[in-house]
Design a protein around this motif. Sequence first.
Motif, PDB file in Angstrom:
ATOM      1  N   ALA A 301       0.839  -1.203   0.000  1.00 56.83           N
ATOM      2  CA  ALA A 301       0.000   0.000   0.000  1.00 56.83           C
ATOM      3  C   ALA A 301       0.873   1.251   0.000  1.00 56.83           C
ATOM      4  O   ALA A 301       1.814   1.376   0.775  1.00 56.83           O
ATOM      5  CB  ALA A 301      -0.913   0.005   1.225  1.00 56.83           C
ATOM      6  N   ASN A 302       0.566   2.176  -0.879  1.00 57.50           N
ATOM      7  CA  ASN A 302       1.284   3.450  -0.930  1.00 57.50           C
ATOM      8  C   ASN A 302       0.324   4.543  -1.401  1.00 57.50           C
ATOM      9  O   ASN A 302      -0.861   4.286  -1.640  1.00 57.50           O
ATOM     10  CB  ASN A 302       2.508   3.359  -1.846  1.00 57.50           C
ATOM     11  CG  ASN A 302       2.151   2.886  -3.246  1.00 57.50           C
ATOM     12  OD1 ASN A 302       1.248   3.434  -3.883  1.00 57.50           O
ATOM     13  ND2 ASN A 302       2.841   1.859  -3.733  1.00 57.50           N
ATOM     14  N   LYS A 303       0.833   5.759  -1.552  1.00 57.89           N
ATOM     15  CA  LYS A 303      -0.031   6.892  -1.877  1.00 57.89           C
ATOM     16  C   LYS A 303      -0.530   6.871  -3.314  1.00 57.89           C
ATOM     17  O   LYS A 303      -1.382   7.677  -3.691  1.00 57.89           O
ATOM     18  CB  LYS A 303       0.709   8.196  -1.595  1.00 57.89           C
ATOM     19  CG  LYS A 303       0.939   8.412  -0.109  1.00 57.89           C
ATOM     20  CD  LYS A 303       1.571   9.760   0.192  1.00 57.89           C
ATOM     21  CE  LYS A 303       1.747   9.960   1.684  1.00 57.89           C
ATOM     22  NZ  LYS A 303       2.355  11.269   2.023  1.00 57.89           N
ATOM     23  N   TRP A 306      -3.358   3.306  -2.951  1.00 61.43           N
ATOM     24  CA  TRP A 306      -4.059   3.099  -1.691  1.00 61.43           C
ATOM     25  C   TRP A 306      -5.534   2.733  -1.881  1.00 61.43           C
ATOM     26  O   TRP A 306      -6.074   1.927  -1.118  1.00 61.43           O
ATOM     27  CB  TRP A 306      -3.931   4.330  -0.796  1.00 61.43           C
ATOM     28  CG  TRP A 306      -4.574   5.577  -1.325  1.00 61.43           C
ATOM     29  CD1 TRP A 306      -4.009   6.516  -2.122  1.00 61.43           C
ATOM     30  CD2 TRP A 306      -5.898   6.029  -1.064  1.00 61.43           C
ATOM     31  NE1 TRP A 306      -4.885   7.531  -2.396  1.00 61.43           N
ATOM     32  CE2 TRP A 306      -6.059   7.262  -1.747  1.00 61.43           C
ATOM     33  CE3 TRP A 306      -6.971   5.540  -0.324  1.00 61.43           C
ATOM     34  CZ2 TRP A 306      -7.254   7.986  -1.706  1.00 61.43           C
ATOM     35  CZ3 TRP A 306      -8.157   6.254  -0.283  1.00 61.43           C
ATOM     36  CH2 TRP A 306      -8.283   7.460  -0.963  1.00 61.43           C
ATOM     37  N   SER A 309      -5.769  -0.936  -2.625  1.00 58.90           N
ATOM     38  CA  SER A 309      -5.464  -1.711  -1.415  1.00 58.90           C
ATOM     39  C   SER A 309      -6.673  -1.766  -0.494  1.00 58.90           C
ATOM     40  O   SER A 309      -7.025  -2.832   0.045  1.00 58.90           O
ATOM     41  CB  SER A 309      -4.279  -1.084  -0.676  1.00 58.90           C
ATOM     42  OG  SER A 309      -3.116  -1.094  -1.483  1.00 58.90           O
ATOM     43  N   ILE A 338      -4.484   2.820   6.461  1.00 53.77           N
ATOM     44  CA  ILE A 338      -4.183   3.353   5.128  1.00 53.77           C
ATOM     45  C   ILE A 338      -4.769   4.759   4.972  1.00 53.77           C
ATOM     46  O   ILE A 338      -4.143   5.664   4.418  1.00 53.77           O
ATOM     47  CB  ILE A 338      -4.695   2.408   4.025  1.00 53.77           C
ATOM     48  CG1 ILE A 338      -3.902   1.091   4.057  1.00 53.77           C
ATOM     49  CG2 ILE A 338      -4.568   3.054   2.646  1.00 53.77           C
ATOM     50  CD1 ILE A 338      -4.397   0.036   3.094  1.00 53.77           C
ATOM     51  N   TYR A 339      -6.000   4.945   5.475  1.00 57.68           N
ATOM     52  CA  TYR A 339      -6.590   6.286   5.430  1.00 57.68           C
ATOM     53  C   TYR A 339      -5.751   7.276   6.242  1.00 57.68           C
ATOM     54  O   TYR A 339      -5.605   8.443   5.860  1.00 57.68           O
ATOM     55  CB  TYR A 339      -8.027   6.260   5.961  1.00 57.68           C
ATOM     56  CG  TYR A 339      -9.052   5.892   4.907  1.00 57.68           C
ATOM     57  CD1 TYR A 339      -9.171   6.642   3.741  1.00 57.68           C
ATOM     58  CD2 TYR A 339      -9.913   4.809   5.079  1.00 57.68           C
ATOM     59  CE1 TYR A 339     -10.108   6.311   2.758  1.00 57.68           C
ATOM     60  CE2 TYR A 339     -10.860   4.476   4.115  1.00 57.68           C
ATOM     61  CZ  TYR A 339     -10.946   5.234   2.952  1.00 57.68           C
ATOM     62  OH  TYR A 339     -11.876   4.915   1.989  1.00 57.68           O
ATOM     63  N   VAL A 342      -2.818   8.454   4.121  1.00 56.71           N
ATOM     64  CA  VAL A 342      -3.127   9.479   3.119  1.00 56.71           C
ATOM     65  C   VAL A 342      -3.804  10.694   3.758  1.00 56.71           C
ATOM     66  O   VAL A 342      -4.344  11.549   3.063  1.00 56.71           O
ATOM     67  CB  VAL A 342      -4.011   8.907   1.983  1.00 56.71           C
ATOM     68  CG1 VAL A 342      -3.252   7.798   1.245  1.00 56.71           C
ATOM     69  CG2 VAL A 342      -5.343   8.386   2.510  1.00 56.71           C
TER      70      VAL A 342
END
Length: 468
Positions: A301-303, A306, A309, A338-339, A342
Amino acid sequence: MDNSSGDDKNIVHEGYVTLGERIRDLRMTKGLTQTQVAEGIITPSMMSQIETGKALPSYATIAAIARKLETPLSSLFEGLSFNKMQLLGYKLAMSHMAMGSYRSALPVLQELFEAEHLDDEIQLNELKLNLAICCRETKNFHEAIRLIMSLVDEYSRSSKRSDQHKLVHLHLHLSETFENNLMYFEALRSALNARDTYELQKNDPLLEGKILMHLADLNKRLHRFEEANAYYKQALEVCNQLTDNVEELGILYQRMAELQYAVGEPELCIDLANKAIGLLQEAGRITNYRETKRLIVMEQANKENWQDSIAVLLKMATMYAVEDPQKEAGLYLDVAQIYMMVQNFEECQVFCLKALGLLTDIEQQVLTKYDMTTKHERKQQENFLLIGRANLLMASVYLHRQEHGRVIHLLETAIPIFKQQVRLDELYTAASLLTKIVKNGEKNEQAWELITGCHDFLFVHLRRQGIL
């Protein structure tokens, strides 16, 4: 020549008094009818057959009758030849243990252990170990540790190869008991004793693999990541020498991937996780397969990706919705994390609250269970950890909003959980959030007290690990 009839199933050697006659005499002395004694235990008809020697009751039935007659079981059996009864009771207890009903097996084993005479077919040390396991599984850790340590002391004095093999297993049982009681350093010491004792014989690769995996898991639990990695590699060498070990290899690769995730090695984590997924799928270990897949999603997971994911995690949460709400809650916390990454704090809070709703329901269900075995205890500990994680994420949300009172309130719930379960990373994060509050110049005694508690705990455990 034996002229006794087939109905005389509980005849004794002294005066040919039967167990049934003793029960009848005690019943009549207390002025009770067969129906009164049988109520809630057996039928009156069966009670009559027991008293006349036409039926041999189970050990559990005898124990219940003794309680109804307010008579110690030992007094009921005194002077009787009750070998058949003891063996029947022991086998009954073993069947309860096999089904995970340790609370039902416990009183039977306790009575046998305290008996003046024991059936020749029942080994005392085996009985003692099974009693210890029942104590452990019903959370009487002090008694379980006492019983196992007495066995360890006995077998440590023997040089017989078979006794040394038993000693290895006893050290492992002791380690698992300490671990269940959250005494992780004591558990590690016992696991090392198991390894050292095994090194003297080296004749059971399956046992060796189990010891190494256990050592690796404990070291990972204590954030001794370098040692954990070394033990996992040794376990892998042992497992690769065995045949038909697809399931064991899959779980081993899963644990190794989790370790690399913890130390921040994404490429190695994904490589190991992919190996685990193939093996776990082949072995039919669906839960482990899903957990490893989740690990890959979180690691990747990345920006940029996301949203994809989160979509995968929510789909997995739907799969768990019926069969395992606890894992569903854990996936909602992954989504919240994850939220947070970001900086979508509103959605982070939404999924934290969804997780907490599920976890609260699970907590109530666990608390209402009478048979609080280690399995239920472990589920409760996992629930606590997820509640702590949810509160930690929520604290980050409220810190962003500058609502410092709520941050402190949430961390007052989370920090004791992390201390109890020796979660050093989470404690460090909690201390960092509190430090941001006091760095803003806010004089908050609660925040300082919590920071000091976290730092003291971290210092003690890092020192015990040899880091400080």
